[in-house]
Design an enzyme around this catalytic site. Structure first.
Site, mmCIF file in Angstrom:
data_model
loop_
_atom_site.group_PDB
_atom_site.id
_atom_site.type_symbol
_atom_site.label_atom_id
_atom_site.label_comp_id
_atom_site.label_asym_id
_atom_site.label_seq_id
_atom_site.Cartn_x
_atom_site.Cartn_y
_atom_site.Cartn_z
ATOM 1 N N TYR A 1 0.836 -1.308 -0.033
ATOM 2 C CA TYR A 1 0.205 -0.004 -0.124
ATOM 3 C C TYR A 1 0.981 1.085 0.164
ATOM 4 O O TYR A 1 0.557 2.076 -0.560
ATOM 5 C CB TYR A 1 -0.787 -0.080 1.313
ATOM 6 C CG TYR A 1 -1.985 -1.076 1.257
ATOM 7 C CD1 TYR A 1 -3.144 -0.706 0.490
ATOM 8 C CD2 TYR A 1 -1.722 -2.363 1.885
ATOM 9 C CE1 TYR A 1 -4.284 -1.530 0.558
ATOM 10 C CE2 TYR A 1 -2.740 -3.194 1.894
ATOM 11 C CZ TYR A 1 -4.059 -2.925 1.301
ATOM 12 O OH TYR A 1 -5.066 -3.897 1.254
ATOM 13 N N ASN B 1 -12.936 -0.822 -5.847
ATOM 14 C CA ASN B 1 -12.688 -1.531 -7.139
ATOM 15 C C ASN B 1 -13.808 -2.454 -7.450
ATOM 16 O O ASN B 1 -14.129 -3.407 -6.730
ATOM 17 C CB ASN B 1 -11.451 -2.094 -7.111
ATOM 18 C CG ASN B 1 -11.180 -2.990 -8.440
ATOM 19 O OD1 ASN B 1 -11.735 -2.796 -9.377
ATOM 20 N ND2 ASN B 1 -10.446 -3.952 -8.287
ATOM 21 N N CYS C 1 -6.478 -5.795 -7.774
ATOM 22 C CA CYS C 1 -6.388 -5.268 -6.307
ATOM 23 C C CYS C 1 -5.885 -6.247 -5.240
ATOM 24 O O CYS C 1 -5.331 -5.716 -4.359
ATOM 25 C CB CYS C 1 -7.571 -4.654 -5.774
ATOM 26 S SG CYS C 1 -9.004 -5.524 -5.667
ATOM 27 N N HIS C 2 -5.982 -7.636 -5.236
ATOM 28 C CA HIS C 2 -5.434 -8.475 -4.479
ATOM 29 C C HIS C 2 -3.911 -8.390 -4.547
ATOM 30 O O HIS C 2 -3.505 -9.100 -3.635
ATOM 31 C CB HIS C 2 -5.861 -9.873 -5.033
ATOM 32 C CG HIS C 2 -5.528 -10.390 -6.253
ATOM 33 N ND1 HIS C 2 -6.171 -10.034 -7.438
ATOM 34 C CD2 HIS C 2 -4.209 -11.062 -6.758
ATOM 35 C CE1 HIS C 2 -5.482 -10.572 -8.451
ATOM 36 N NE2 HIS C 2 -4.537 -11.234 -8.050
ATOM 37 N N GLU D 1 -1.093 -17.222 -8.467
ATOM 38 C CA GLU D 1 -0.342 -16.392 -9.450
ATOM 39 C C GLU D 1 1.143 -16.884 -8.912
ATOM 40 O O GLU D 1 2.230 -16.279 -9.747
ATOM 41 C CB GLU D 1 -0.587 -15.081 -8.997
ATOM 42 C CG GLU D 1 -1.760 -14.482 -9.939
ATOM 43 C CD GLU D 1 -2.136 -13.114 -9.587
ATOM 44 O OE1 GLU D 1 -1.398 -12.344 -8.899
ATOM 45 O OE2 GLU D 1 -2.811 -12.734 -10.278
#
Length: 120
Positions: free
Chosen positions: A28, A49, A57-58, A83
């Site tokens: 952040y 979002n 945004c994850h 991912e």
């Protein structure tokens, strides 16, 4: 939001976030520094979002933990695991923690952006 002409900090945050490649996360704080705002403001942008598929945004995490997620922390973990962005203890790996590191990763993965300031 217009991807061609983002007009708010939130739009720019979303655009910058699409540059973070799969397998990486960004804090952040680093995203806030890129935007010239606060980490709390970044959190508010992420909560707003509505395009979770388009705007990942994850991939935004706190300095020492995963942070929040509108669909729940377990879902965030699952996405990051898919991912390859988490280590064996479900902690983020490949964490981008500064603006300079952001641009290095973007360039390394061919995800840089060009800005034409002379275009009216």
């Amino acid at each position: 939001m217009s991807w061609k002409d983002p007009t708010t900090r939130r739009d720019i945050a979303y655009l910058l976030l699409t540059i973070v490649p799969p397998g990486y996360t960004i804090t952040y704080n680093a995203l806030a520094q890129l935007l010239g705002t606060s980490p709390r403001a970044v959190g508010a942008y992420m909560r707003a979002n509505r395009d979770l598929i388009v705007v990942p945004c994850h991939r935004v995490v706190a300095k020492r933990r995963l942070g929040g997620f509108s669909k729940g922390i377990d879902f965030k973990k699952k996405l990051l695991k898919i991912e390859g962005a988490l280590d064996g203890k479900a902690r983020p790996r490949n964490v981008i923690d500064s603006p300079s590191e952001f641009w290095q990763v973007a360039e390394k993965h061919g995800r840089g952006i060009e800005v034409d300031l002379d275009d009216p």
